[in-house]
Design a protein around this motif. Structure first.
Motif, PDB file in Angstrom:
ATOM      1  N   ILE A 173       0.833  -1.202   0.000  1.00 35.79           N
ATOM      2  CA  ILE A 173       0.000   0.000   0.000  1.00 35.79           C
ATOM      3  C   ILE A 173       0.868   1.252   0.000  1.00 35.79           C
ATOM      4  CG2 ILE A 173      -1.645   1.350   1.368  1.00 35.79           C
ATOM      5  CD1 ILE A 173      -2.783  -1.383   2.323  1.00 35.79           C
ATOM      6  N   ALA A 174       1.927   1.243   0.827  1.00 37.28           N
ATOM      7  CA  ALA A 174       2.832   2.394   0.904  1.00 37.28           C
ATOM      8  C   ALA A 174       3.503   2.649  -0.444  1.00 37.28           C
ATOM      9  CB  ALA A 174       3.885   2.164   1.985  1.00 37.28           C
ATOM     10  N   LYS A 175       3.940   1.575  -1.096  1.00 32.94           N
ATOM     11  CA  LYS A 175       4.588   1.716  -2.395  1.00 32.94           C
ATOM     12  C   LYS A 175       3.598   2.244  -3.447  1.00 32.94           C
ATOM     13  CE  LYS A 175       8.016  -1.992  -1.690  1.00 32.94           C
ATOM     14  NZ  LYS A 175       9.240  -1.189  -1.950  1.00 32.94           N
ATOM     15  N   ILE A 183      -4.746   4.285  -2.151  1.00 35.40           N
ATOM     16  CA  ILE A 183      -5.525   3.107  -1.799  1.00 35.40           C
ATOM     17  C   ILE A 183      -5.414   2.860  -0.301  1.00 35.40           C
ATOM     18  CG2 ILE A 183      -3.587   1.570  -2.315  1.00 35.40           C
ATOM     19  CD1 ILE A 183      -5.627  -0.529  -3.236  1.00 35.40           C
ATOM     20  N   SER A 184      -6.519   2.548   0.336  1.00 36.12           N
ATOM     21  CA  SER A 184      -6.526   2.285   1.775  1.00 36.12           C
ATOM     22  C   SER A 184      -6.301   0.808   2.031  1.00 36.12           C
ATOM     23  CB  SER A 184      -7.858   2.715   2.382  1.00 36.12           C
ATOM     24  OG  SER A 184      -8.918   1.906   1.880  1.00 36.12           O
ATOM     25  N   ALA A 189      -7.376  -4.921   0.887  1.00 34.73           N
ATOM     26  CA  ALA A 189      -7.804  -6.232   1.385  1.00 34.73           C
ATOM     27  C   ALA A 189      -8.959  -6.770   0.553  1.00 34.73           C
ATOM     28  CB  ALA A 189      -8.217  -6.124   2.851  1.00 34.73           C
ATOM     29  N   LYS A 190      -9.844  -5.874   0.103  1.00 35.64           N
ATOM     30  CA  LYS A 190     -10.966  -6.294  -0.736  1.00 35.64           C
ATOM     31  C   LYS A 190     -10.477  -6.780  -2.103  1.00 35.64           C
ATOM     32  CE  LYS A 190     -14.460  -3.321   1.385  1.00 35.64           C
ATOM     33  NZ  LYS A 190     -15.377  -2.167   1.212  1.00 35.64           N
ATOM     34  N   LEU A 191      -9.386  -6.194  -2.596  1.00 34.04           N
ATOM     35  CA  LEU A 191      -8.836  -6.634  -3.878  1.00 34.04           C
ATOM     36  C   LEU A 191      -8.314  -8.070  -3.766  1.00 34.04           C
ATOM     37  CD1 LEU A 191      -6.826  -3.479  -5.063  1.00 34.04           C
ATOM     38  CD2 LEU A 191      -9.102  -4.214  -5.782  1.00 34.04           C
ATOM     39  N   ALA A 205       0.512  -0.824 -11.265  1.00 33.70           N
ATOM     40  CA  ALA A 205       1.370  -0.493 -10.123  1.00 33.70           C
ATOM     41  C   ALA A 205       1.882  -1.751  -9.439  1.00 33.70           C
ATOM     42  CB  ALA A 205       0.593   0.376  -9.133  1.00 33.70           C
ATOM     43  N   MET A 206       1.018  -2.741  -9.263  1.00 29.51           N
ATOM     44  CA  MET A 206       1.426  -3.991  -8.617  1.00 29.51           C
ATOM     45  C   MET A 206       2.456  -4.741  -9.456  1.00 29.51           C
ATOM     46  SD  MET A 206      -2.116  -5.505  -7.018  1.00 29.51           S
ATOM     47  CE  MET A 206      -3.184  -4.467  -6.032  1.00 29.51           C
TER      48      MET A 206
END
Length: 223
Positions: A173-175, A183-184, A189-191, A205-206
């Motif tokens: 998330i930080a990256k 993104i929170s 977590a929902k993803l 991004a991932m």
């Protein structure tokens, strides 16, 4: 106001994706976005309406009626997905022409569209069962179903790749936030549990964070 914020998010998301994967890649993915959204929204709306009926029968303690209706609903959803999805795949070229998809992008757009439509029934089925269990007050089962779905599709692959890279959710998330993808933790977590559709910009991004290929996110789905 919330609708304006949602639309603004989608516009910004598209801008980020366009810069990361290029205009052709973005166009191929988004060429049928409207049609996909229309089809999915119709099926999700049907499931939501059906679950209201299930909740009413549950309140009346008509358990036999619930069982009977769920079975008929599964068959109805299967028939609808076969007819609608099969029809769209069969007539995808005329649909692409109607949607003004660039001829150069037909191949990539067709691949993306075919993959999505082929898995439409399972996407709708997962959503329907989660809503059914919520309708009867069993949130634990809907949570377990979301976890199971994570093992079976892209969310599970994202989670597996993250584990392989020895990264925590907070680190990812930080990256992503540093890359401009806000993104929170709850959204991320929902993803991973497939309770929220992943955006193109998030997937791009991932890919950079995990240093992997796009195909790694879809590993095993062809089976």
């Amino acid at each position: 106001f919330s609708g304006l914020l949602s639309q603004s998010y989608n516009i910004i998301d598209t801008m980020i994706a366009g810069k990361c994967i290029g205009e052709d890649g973005l166009a191929a993915v988004g060429g049928t976005a409207g049609l996909i959204q229309l089809t999915s929204s119709f099926m999700w709306g049907y499931s939501s309406g059906f679950c209201v009926y299930v909740a009413q029968m549950f309140g009346d303690k008509n358990y036999y009626g619930i069982k009977k209706c769920v079975i008929y609903n599964l068959l109805a959803l299967l028939a609808a997905c076969i007819l609608i999805g099969g029809g769209m795949l069969l007539f995808r070229r005329p649909l692409f022409e109607f949607l003004n998809v660039d001829v150069r992008l037909y191949r990539d757009t067709s691949l993306y569209f075919s993959i999505y439509i082929s898995g439409l029934y399972f996407i709708i089925l997962n959503d329907c069962f989660i809503k059914i269990f919520n309708a009867i007050g069993d949130s634990k089962m809907s949570f377990l179903m979301s976890c199971l779905a994570a093992v079976l599709n892209i969310g599970g692959n994202i989670q597996k790749i993250r584990y392989d890279r020895k990264l925590t959710q907070d680190q990812v998330i930080a990256k992503m936030n540093l890359m401009g993808i806000q993104i929170s933790k709850s959204t991320y977590a929902k993803l991973e549990t497939n309770r929220m559709n992943i955006k193109v910009s998030e997937l791009v991004a991932m890919k950079k964070i995990f240093d992997c290929e796009f195909g790694d996110f879809f590993a095993g789905l062809e089976n």
